[in-house]
Design a protein around this motif. Structure first.
Motif, short mmCIF file in Angstrom:
data_model
loop_
_atom_site.label_atom_id
_atom_site.label_comp_id
_atom_site.label_asym_id
_atom_site.label_seq_id
_atom_site.Cartn_x
_atom_site.Cartn_y
_atom_site.Cartn_z
N VAL A 48 113.83 -98.99 20.14
CA VAL A 48 115.17 -98.45 19.88
C VAL A 48 115.04 -97.58 18.64
O VAL A 48 114.64 -98.07 17.58
CB VAL A 48 116.21 -99.57 19.65
N ASP A 49 115.37 -96.31 18.77
CA ASP A 49 115.02 -95.34 17.73
C ASP A 49 116.24 -94.58 17.24
O ASP A 49 116.55 -93.49 17.72
CB ASP A 49 113.96 -94.37 18.27
N ASP A 50 116.97 -95.21 16.32
CA ASP A 50 118.09 -94.55 15.63
C ASP A 50 119.22 -94.18 16.59
O ASP A 50 119.53 -93.01 16.79
CB ASP A 50 117.58 -93.30 14.90
N SER A 72 117.83 -102.91 27.17
CA SER A 72 117.93 -104.35 26.92
C SER A 72 117.60 -104.70 25.48
O SER A 72 118.23 -105.58 24.88
CB SER A 72 117.01 -105.12 27.87
N THR A 73 116.62 -103.99 24.91
CA THR A 73 116.25 -104.24 23.51
C THR A 73 117.42 -103.93 22.58
O THR A 73 117.66 -104.66 21.61
CB THR A 73 115.03 -103.39 23.12
N ALA A 74 118.16 -102.89 22.88
CA ALA A 74 119.33 -102.55 22.06
C ALA A 74 120.36 -103.67 22.12
O ALA A 74 120.91 -104.08 21.08
CB ALA A 74 119.94 -101.24 22.54
N LEU A 81 118.92 -111.39 18.69
CA LEU A 81 117.86 -112.11 19.39
C LEU A 81 116.53 -111.45 19.02
O LEU A 81 115.48 -112.12 18.99
CB LEU A 81 118.08 -112.08 20.90
N TYR A 82 116.57 -110.14 18.79
CA TYR A 82 115.51 -109.42 18.12
C TYR A 82 116.07 -108.97 16.78
O TYR A 82 117.18 -108.43 16.72
CB TYR A 82 115.07 -108.17 18.90
N GLU A 83 115.34 -109.20 15.71
CA GLU A 83 115.80 -108.74 14.40
C GLU A 83 115.61 -107.23 14.30
O GLU A 83 114.48 -106.74 14.40
CB GLU A 83 115.04 -109.45 13.28
N PRO A 84 116.68 -106.46 14.11
CA PRO A 84 116.56 -105.01 14.03
C PRO A 84 115.72 -104.57 12.83
O PRO A 84 115.67 -105.25 11.80
CB PRO A 84 118.01 -104.54 13.89
N THR A 85 115.08 -103.43 12.97
CA THR A 85 114.30 -102.84 11.88
C THR A 85 115.20 -102.18 10.86
O THR A 85 114.95 -102.24 9.65
CB THR A 85 113.30 -101.81 12.45
N ALA A 86 116.25 -101.54 11.33
CA ALA A 86 117.19 -100.86 10.44
C ALA A 86 118.49 -100.61 11.19
O ALA A 86 118.57 -100.77 12.41
CB ALA A 86 116.60 -99.54 9.94
N GLY A 87 119.52 -100.21 10.43
CA GLY A 87 120.79 -99.86 11.05
C GLY A 87 121.95 -100.68 10.54
O GLY A 87 121.81 -101.51 9.62
N GLN A 88 123.09 -100.45 11.14
CA GLN A 88 124.32 -101.17 10.80
C GLN A 88 125.07 -101.48 12.08
O GLN A 88 125.24 -100.61 12.94
CB GLN A 88 125.19 -100.32 9.86
N VAL A 89 125.52 -102.74 12.21
CA VAL A 89 126.27 -103.17 13.39
C VAL A 89 127.57 -103.80 12.90
O VAL A 89 127.60 -104.95 12.49
CB VAL A 89 125.47 -104.17 14.25
N TYR A 257 117.04 -92.48 26.65
CA TYR A 257 115.71 -92.00 27.03
C TYR A 257 114.75 -92.26 25.88
O TYR A 257 114.94 -91.76 24.77
CB TYR A 257 115.74 -90.51 27.37
N VAL A 258 113.74 -93.07 26.12
CA VAL A 258 112.70 -93.40 25.14
C VAL A 258 113.31 -93.81 23.80
O VAL A 258 113.02 -93.23 22.76
CB VAL A 258 111.70 -92.24 24.95
N GLY A 259 114.21 -94.80 23.85
CA GLY A 259 114.74 -95.38 22.64
C GLY A 259 115.90 -94.65 22.01
O GLY A 259 116.45 -95.12 21.01
#
Length: 356
Positions: A48-50, A72-74, A81-89, A257-259
């Motif tokens: 997941v890329d930005d 699904s990863t998003a 369930l997966y710890e995100p690398t960066a971002g805000q939710v 598309y590709v993250g």
């Protein structure tokens, strides 16, 4: 009746309101690539890329794309369930609010106990109705498990709630003491839906909930999800790779598309007037119910980009028939072109793309 046929006769429901329930900004999830005896990190898979998107209260946001694009990863990163690398939710939480008021919190800043509390309001329906249910637990225990985890006292009232949920998803009270292997795939998925609703959530992440089911069962499950949405005022993030299914159930659609999210718009606008070449190619693959229709399939060249080593500029440019030098050199900005219609294409609005 197939999902495609039902789609032709059923108009999309309007968005319920404009209150933002979930607001995701700059979400990233990178998986490290480790090699050698010392397991040194030599790179990352940018699953997941930005990405940025939002979900309104009571609406369905469909997330669509090819297998492996990060859908699904998003969804799993949002509920950690997966710890995100960066971002805000940002999420409007009733549980963490006070005096009956909601409180907007960043899920990535919450500690383990706070996150556990918020998971009462965000639940998940998994893709595989076989492996997502514990074969050693009865239906009653499966649906009651979230209530036990969150400290609800078990008694006759709880069993009444479980029976009510079973009946609401189309099963019977005498199914309580049975085990998952005694049910069909569609029935197992209904058990999973009942479990997801057991804590009365406001947001449900549906991770390809109908992809493992027969087409006729898919239609029944989709109609059930829509009925439950109206009854419980649920918001859905509906992950799928079938465009017909997404069109049937979604108020808005995000294409990945590709993250990366390459386009996001209201369903009718995206299907009739796409602004990104990848969306156009996906729409050309949707089967039409008219036997006299001659399909014009857009065949994308090459393979899906490698998320551990994506191309420069626009990730889609090696497969895009409209690509120019700018596409190879500069990554396009995800920007709003029309009202509630966002895309990441340098030439959005200039290209004449074909929808359905």
């Amino acid at each position: 009746m197939s999902v495609t046929n039902q789609t032709q006769s059923q108009a999309q429901p309007p968005t319920k309101n404009d209150t933002i329930l979930l607001d995701v900004k700059g979400l990233k999830k990178y998986f490290p690539i480790q090699k050698g005896f010392l397991r040194r990190t030599v790179g990352y898979v940018k699953a997941v890329d930005d990405i940025s998107f939002f979900v309104r209260e009571g609406e369905t946001l469909g997330v669509v794309g090819e297998s492996g694009c990060g859908k699904s990863t998003a969804g799993r990163s949002i509920i950690r369930l997966y710890e995100p690398t960066a971002g805000q939710v940002s999420f409007k939480s009733q549980v963490l609010g006070s005096n009956g008021q909601t409180k907007t919190v960043n899920l990535l800043d919450l500690n383990a106990q706070e996150m556990k509390s918020v998971r009462q309001e965000i639940s998940m329906i998994f893709q595989d109705p076989v492996n997502s249910l514990n074969p050693r637990m009865s239906v009653s225990d499966i649906i009651a498990e979230p209530m036990i985890i969150h400290g609800m006292k078990m008694g006759q009232d709880t069993e009444d709630i479980i029976v009510s949920l079973l009946e609401r998803v189309g099963l019977r009270s005498d199914h309580l003491r049975r085990y998952p292997h005694e049910f069909s795939g569609g029935q197992r998925q209904r058990i999973g839906i009942a479990r997801a609703l057991s804590l009365n959530p406001s947001l449900v992440i549906c991770d390809e909930p109908v992809s493992a089911l027969d087409v006729s069962i898919q239609a029944q499950t989709l109609n059930l999800l829509q009925d439950l949405q109206k009854d419980f005022n649920l918001a859905y993030i509906f992950v799928a790779h079938d465009m017909s299914v997404v069109e049937h159930i979604s108020d808005r659609v995000a294409v990945m598309y590709v993250g990366k999210i390459v386009e996001m718009a209201e369903t009718d606008a995206l299907f009739t007037n796409p602004l990104h070449p990848y969306t156009e190619a996906l729409l050309s693959s949707v089967p039409k119910p008219d036997p006299l229709y001659k399909p014009h399939r857009i065949m994308m060249q090459g393979e899906v980009a490698d998320p551990s080593n994506p191309p420069s500029g626009c990730y889609f440019h090696p497969r895009c028939r409209y690509a120019q030098d700018l596409c190879k050199e500069k990554s396009p900005e995800f920007r709003q072109i029309k009202h509630d219609h966002w895309t990441a294409c340098h030439f959005a609005g200039e290209l004449k793309l074909e929808g359905i």
